[in-house]
Every structure is written in structure tokens, then in C-alpha cells.
Design a protein around this motif. Sequence first.
Motif, mmCIF file in Angstrom:
data_model
loop_
_atom_site.group_PDB
_atom_site.id
_atom_site.type_symbol
_atom_site.label_atom_id
_atom_site.label_comp_id
_atom_site.label_asym_id
_atom_site.label_seq_id
_atom_site.Cartn_x
_atom_site.Cartn_y
_atom_site.Cartn_z
ATOM 1 N N ILE A 182 46.500 11.925 12.411
ATOM 2 C CA ILE A 182 45.817 11.382 11.865
ATOM 3 C C ILE A 182 45.486 10.501 13.127
ATOM 4 O O ILE A 182 44.228 10.201 13.295
ATOM 5 C CB ILE A 182 46.342 10.417 11.057
ATOM 6 N N ALA A 186 41.796 9.433 14.805
ATOM 7 C CA ALA A 186 41.775 7.594 15.274
ATOM 8 C C ALA A 186 41.086 8.255 16.554
ATOM 9 O O ALA A 186 40.214 7.221 17.011
ATOM 10 C CB ALA A 186 42.630 6.905 14.794
ATOM 11 N N LEU A 276 46.148 5.424 10.437
ATOM 12 C CA LEU A 276 45.527 5.091 9.193
ATOM 13 C C LEU A 276 44.320 4.099 9.249
ATOM 14 O O LEU A 276 43.278 4.490 8.580
ATOM 15 C CB LEU A 276 46.405 5.093 7.866
ATOM 16 N N VAL A 277 44.511 3.401 9.795
ATOM 17 C CA VAL A 277 43.988 2.217 9.680
ATOM 18 C C VAL A 277 42.893 2.280 10.445
ATOM 19 O O VAL A 277 41.925 2.187 10.317
ATOM 20 C CB VAL A 277 44.608 0.706 10.050
ATOM 21 N N ALA A 279 41.372 5.463 12.045
ATOM 22 C CA ALA A 279 41.152 6.448 11.167
ATOM 23 C C ALA A 279 40.103 5.392 10.717
ATOM 24 O O ALA A 279 38.457 6.352 9.856
ATOM 25 C CB ALA A 279 41.372 7.464 11.027
ATOM 26 N N ARG A 280 40.935 4.659 9.816
ATOM 27 C CA ARG A 280 39.312 4.042 8.510
ATOM 28 C C ARG A 280 38.602 3.614 9.351
ATOM 29 O O ARG A 280 37.475 2.881 9.361
ATOM 30 C CB ARG A 280 40.302 3.506 7.109
ATOM 31 N N LEU A 281 38.967 2.656 10.489
ATOM 32 C CA LEU A 281 38.270 1.595 11.022
ATOM 33 C C LEU A 281 36.774 2.256 12.019
ATOM 34 O O LEU A 281 36.135 1.719 12.457
ATOM 35 C CB LEU A 281 38.732 0.432 11.797
ATOM 36 N N ARG A 284 33.474 7.999 12.114
ATOM 37 C CA ARG A 284 32.231 8.143 11.661
ATOM 38 C C ARG A 284 31.604 9.258 11.733
ATOM 39 O O ARG A 284 32.017 9.801 12.503
ATOM 40 C CB ARG A 284 31.050 6.919 12.406
#
Length: 290
Positions: A182, A186, A276-277, A279-281, A284
Motif C-alpha cells: 500500500i 502511495a 491507504l489514505v 494512496a486514495r488522495l 491518479r
Amino acid sequence: MSATTSTTPAPRTTSHAVGSSILRAIRLGGLRIGYEVRAYFRQGDTVFFTFLFPVVMLTIFSVSFSQASFGQTVDGDDVSAAWFYLPAMLAAGLLLSGVQNLAIDIALEKSDGTLKRLAGSPLPVVSYFIGKLGQSFVTGLAQAAVLLALGFTVFGVPLPEEPQNWLVFAWVFVLGVVTSAILGIALSAVPRSGKSATAVVIPITLVLQFISGVYLAFSNLPDWLQNFASVFPLKWMAQGMRSVFLPEELVILEPNESWELPGVALVLGLWLVVGLVLARLTFRWIRKDS
């Protein structure tokens, strides 16, 4: 006489469609794992610097310090260099299979247009990430098997006999490889291009290995550097692996003279959430400036 009409509830087509979509994503993700693993082993430089690198380093340290003792067991047996460095190389393998491999791989795919093409394909996003996570897990497991086989058969490292030690190894390995993967996803957002990915990512993982008790005994590092390294997950992965493979007598070399397994789980869990946070933010399919 009045006629009664019974109404039958409409089938829950939405729930069925969602369930089918999830199953399809999982099935495609499983197929994607096979593709990712095959692609991984076709890249010679990647295989050397992520899969074989800990194996090479374990061999070098074991041969170079073959006459040195890194401590003694209760029975008076010397702890050899191979015995001492095996858990460190297992931890380094998790970092390389996850952080280094995926950060560089995804940055290259983003740069050469692979991710853009995948974004326009029927492949679900979840399937893509299942493939990446599965690749890290499969290659990390194969690497661990090679390291354990090398240590046991060539350098005579005794492997644990207690089942609880192998249970600790299992959860440290799974939590470590997932967290590393993960964080690698990121970190793939940092390189400005695929060409710069190696130059950006490898120094980060290399420095972490030096300060986290992989190449240098963690107890020999200055206190301030130990405290700094304790912020990052590699130190805790290495400590968890040492608790499995090193004799209990060597626990005195740890900062608090304890393996601190609850701390290992806590720190890795926190970094998993942070990864996780991030990678989500940051993830792209294509760079914003491309």
C-alpha cells in the motif's frame, strides 16, 4: 365477492448486480495476479534489485563474517552471521517487494501510458490493485522461501520448532507485505516521471534499511537515530522477524529488552491506514501535469 390480488416483491436486481460486479472484480483480480507475477519475473533488473538482492546480501554477510559470533544461546552455541542476518533480510524483502517494486512499477506504467489505457478498459480498478497486492504477496512469499532454504541448507541456520513462532512469522509477513504494498502504491505518486522513479525510490528504501537494523545492528545505532527509525515500519518488521528466528537470549539487544510484538502490530497497522489514505488522495491513472 371481492377479489384479492397478491403482490410479489420485485427481485432485488440491484443487490444481485452489485454481487456479480464484486465477484467479477475478484475473478479478474485473480487473473491479474498471474499476469503481474509473470511480468515481474520477465524484468531482469527488477528481479535482481528486489527479489534476489536480500539473497545476495545474506550470502555476502554470512561469508564475510563467517568467523564472527553475534551472541550465544543458553546451550553455548554461537549465533552465526547467517543466523543473525536472516530475519533482517526477510524484513528487507518485504520492503523491496512492496514499497520499492510497486512504487517504481506503477510510476513506469503511469509514464508510458499503461495506466491510461487500463483506465479506458473494462478492467475494474479493484482488480488492478488486487493484481498489484497479489504480486507483492506471491513474490514476497517466494523470496522468503528462498531465504529460509538458503539459511537452513547452506549456512546451517536453525529454524524455529515452536508453532507459535511460525504464527508470529505469518502475521508479521502478511501485515508487513500488505502495508509495504500500500505504501508503494502511495509512493508511486512522488516520481515526476518513469525515468526518475528508480532515482527517487531506491535511495529511500536503501536509507531505511541502513537505519532500521537490516545491515547494521540496531542496538549499535545512536539513540536519536533509533528513535527516528522507530517511526517507520521497516524497523518493526525487522524486530518482528528477529523475535521469530533469533534465540530469546538476544532480546537484550532490543531497545527495551523486549520484542514488543504488540508494538509491531500497532505501528504496521497505523502505517497501513496512513498508506491507504495517501494512496486514495494521491493515486491518479495519469499525472495531472501530463
